[in-house]
Structure formats: C-alpha cells, structure tokens
Scaffold this motif. Structure first.
Motif, PDB file in Angstrom:
ATOM      1  N   ALA A 107      -2.693  -1.719 -46.955  1.00 38.16           N
ATOM      2  CA  ALA A 107      -2.274  -1.566 -45.554  1.00 38.16           C
ATOM      3  C   ALA A 107      -3.393  -2.014 -44.609  1.00 38.16           C
ATOM      4  O   ALA A 107      -3.125  -2.668 -43.589  1.00 38.16           O
ATOM      5  CB  ALA A 107      -1.892  -0.113 -45.277  1.00 38.16           C
ATOM      6  N   ILE A 108      -4.627  -1.707 -44.943  1.00 38.07           N
ATOM      7  CA  ILE A 108      -5.758  -2.141 -44.114  1.00 38.07           C
ATOM      8  C   ILE A 108      -5.870  -3.661 -44.127  1.00 38.07           C
ATOM      9  O   ILE A 108      -6.040  -4.294 -43.073  1.00 38.07           O
ATOM     10  CB  ILE A 108      -7.070  -1.476 -44.592  1.00 38.07           C
ATOM     11  N   ARG A 109      -5.756  -4.250 -45.326  1.00 37.69           N
ATOM     12  CA  ARG A 109      -5.812  -5.721 -45.420  1.00 37.69           C
ATOM     13  C   ARG A 109      -4.716  -6.364 -44.580  1.00 37.69           C
ATOM     14  O   ARG A 109      -4.956  -7.342 -43.875  1.00 37.69           O
ATOM     15  CB  ARG A 109      -5.676  -6.172 -46.881  1.00 37.69           C
ATOM     16  N   GLU A 110      -3.512  -5.819 -44.664  1.00 42.51           N
ATOM     17  CA  GLU A 110      -2.402  -6.374 -43.886  1.00 42.51           C
ATOM     18  C   GLU A 110      -2.662  -6.234 -42.387  1.00 42.51           C
ATOM     19  O   GLU A 110      -2.321  -7.118 -41.600  1.00 42.51           O
ATOM     20  CB  GLU A 110      -1.094  -5.691 -44.278  1.00 42.51           C
ATOM     21  N   GLY A 111      -3.263  -5.118 -41.983  1.00 41.68           N
ATOM     22  CA  GLY A 111      -3.611  -4.935 -40.571  1.00 41.68           C
ATOM     23  C   GLY A 111      -4.618  -5.967 -40.094  1.00 41.68           C
ATOM     24  O   GLY A 111      -4.473  -6.534 -39.003  1.00 41.68           O
ATOM     25  N   PHE A 112      -5.635  -6.236 -40.908  1.00 42.64           N
ATOM     26  CA  PHE A 112      -6.615  -7.257 -40.537  1.00 42.64           C
ATOM     27  C   PHE A 112      -5.982  -8.638 -40.528  1.00 42.64           C
ATOM     28  O   PHE A 112      -6.285  -9.461 -39.660  1.00 42.64           O
ATOM     29  CB  PHE A 112      -7.827  -7.210 -41.472  1.00 42.64           C
TER      30      PHE A 112
ATOM     31  N   GLU B 122     -14.346  -8.381 -41.895  1.00 42.59           N
ATOM     32  CA  GLU B 122     -13.725  -7.299 -41.117  1.00 42.59           C
ATOM     33  C   GLU B 122     -14.535  -6.965 -39.872  1.00 42.59           C
ATOM     34  O   GLU B 122     -13.979  -6.684 -38.814  1.00 42.59           O
ATOM     35  CB  GLU B 122     -13.511  -6.081 -42.004  1.00 42.59           C
TER      36      GLU B 122
ATOM     37  N   ARG C 242      -2.926  -9.294 -39.763  1.00 41.62           N
ATOM     38  CA  ARG C 242      -2.126  -9.343 -38.526  1.00 41.62           C
ATOM     39  C   ARG C 242      -3.025  -9.597 -37.315  1.00 41.62           C
ATOM     40  O   ARG C 242      -2.679 -10.374 -36.427  1.00 41.62           O
ATOM     41  CB  ARG C 242      -1.365  -8.023 -38.367  1.00 41.62           C
ATOM     42  N   LEU C 243      -4.184  -8.946 -37.284  1.00 44.26           N
ATOM     43  CA  LEU C 243      -5.115  -9.180 -36.175  1.00 44.26           C
ATOM     44  C   LEU C 243      -5.571 -10.639 -36.138  1.00 44.26           C
ATOM     45  O   LEU C 243      -5.690 -11.229 -35.056  1.00 44.26           O
ATOM     46  CB  LEU C 243      -6.337  -8.267 -36.289  1.00 44.26           C
TER      47      LEU C 243
ATOM     48  N   THR D 238     -11.619  -8.833 -31.852  1.00 44.80           N
ATOM     49  CA  THR D 238     -10.445  -8.123 -31.331  1.00 44.80           C
ATOM     50  C   THR D 238     -10.812  -7.316 -30.094  1.00 44.80           C
ATOM     51  O   THR D 238     -10.095  -7.331 -29.089  1.00 44.80           O
ATOM     52  CB  THR D 238      -9.839  -7.203 -32.412  1.00 44.80           C
TER      53      THR D 238
END
Length: 139
Positions: A79-84, A101, A86-87, A108
């Motif tokens: 989930a963290i990887r997917e969030g990054f 990261e 997306r950013l 960001t």
C-alpha cells in the motif's frame, strides 16, 4: 472447611457409612491402577508424547502467527509503494524517475506549497476584481 457431602469411608468398609446418592463410590487403589493401565492401552500417547504434541502445536501456532503478520506487513508495504507510485504520477517532475521516497516526499511538499500559494494569489485576484470568495475556500 468440610462439606456435608464428604464422608470418610475406607475402601471395602461399607458398614455404617452414609453416602450421598448423587456421589459415585470411591475407587480402590487397585481399581485406580487398572483404570490407569487401561487408559494407556487405549492408544493414547504417554506423557512424553503429550509434551511433544504440545510443543508441536505451539511451534505451529508461532509459525502461523509469523506468516500472518508477515502477510499483513507485506500488504502494508505494498500500500505504501502504491501511494508513492501515485504521488509520482501526480507531482510534476517525478514521472519516470527512479523512486527515492525521500525525494518523492520532498517534491510533494514543495508542489503542495506551490499549489497553496497559487490558490492564495487567485483568491486575491478575484477579490481585487470585486468578486467574493467563500471563507471556506480561503483556507
């Protein structure tokens, strides 16, 4: 303290003793030994086998819990990887770069500050032109 249901009868001595009708008669030492021998012959494991089984169950439980928490940890990391990811799609200048990261978070924050400043400038322009901007949008 003694309870009224307890009676003191010795094995084989049934004379003069009163026994509660709900209470089972006490076993003699010989009957206890026979029951113990019979229980061993029923295919049950001995005490060492029970101890091994207990250790195996505990080991299996630890393994299950380790796998369960590992799985949860993997999902959290995903989930963290997917969030990054997306950013990197949303913040200009991050597309197609290797993802550090720290760099993604820094860029960001810079992008968000820039967007907030642009909104403040637009609100000022609207109000100078005589327009009205809702207080909620000024925040």
């Amino acid at each position: 303290m003694s309870s009224p249901n307890n009676t003191s009868t010795s094995p084989g001595d049934g004379a003069g003793a009163t026994q509660n009708p709900d209470e089972k008669p006490r076993l003699t030492e010989e009957e206890k030994k026979q029951n113990h021998i019979a229980s061993e012959d029923d295919g049950d494991e001995d005490e060492d086998g029970d101890e091994v089984e207990t250790h195996m169950r505990a080991r299996c439980l630890r393994l299950f819990l380790a796998l369960f928490f590992f799985s949860r940890q993997q999902k959290r990391r995903q989930a963290i990887r997917e969030g990054f990811d997306r950013l990197t799609e949303l913040v200009p200048g991050l597309e197609g770069q290797g993802r550090s990261e720290g760099l993604v978070l820094k860029r960001t924050v810079e992008f968000m500050r820039q967007q907030i400043e642009e909104r403040r400038v637009m609100v000022d322009q609207i109000e100078r032109a005589g327009g009205r901007v809702d207080d909620e949008l000024k925040k």
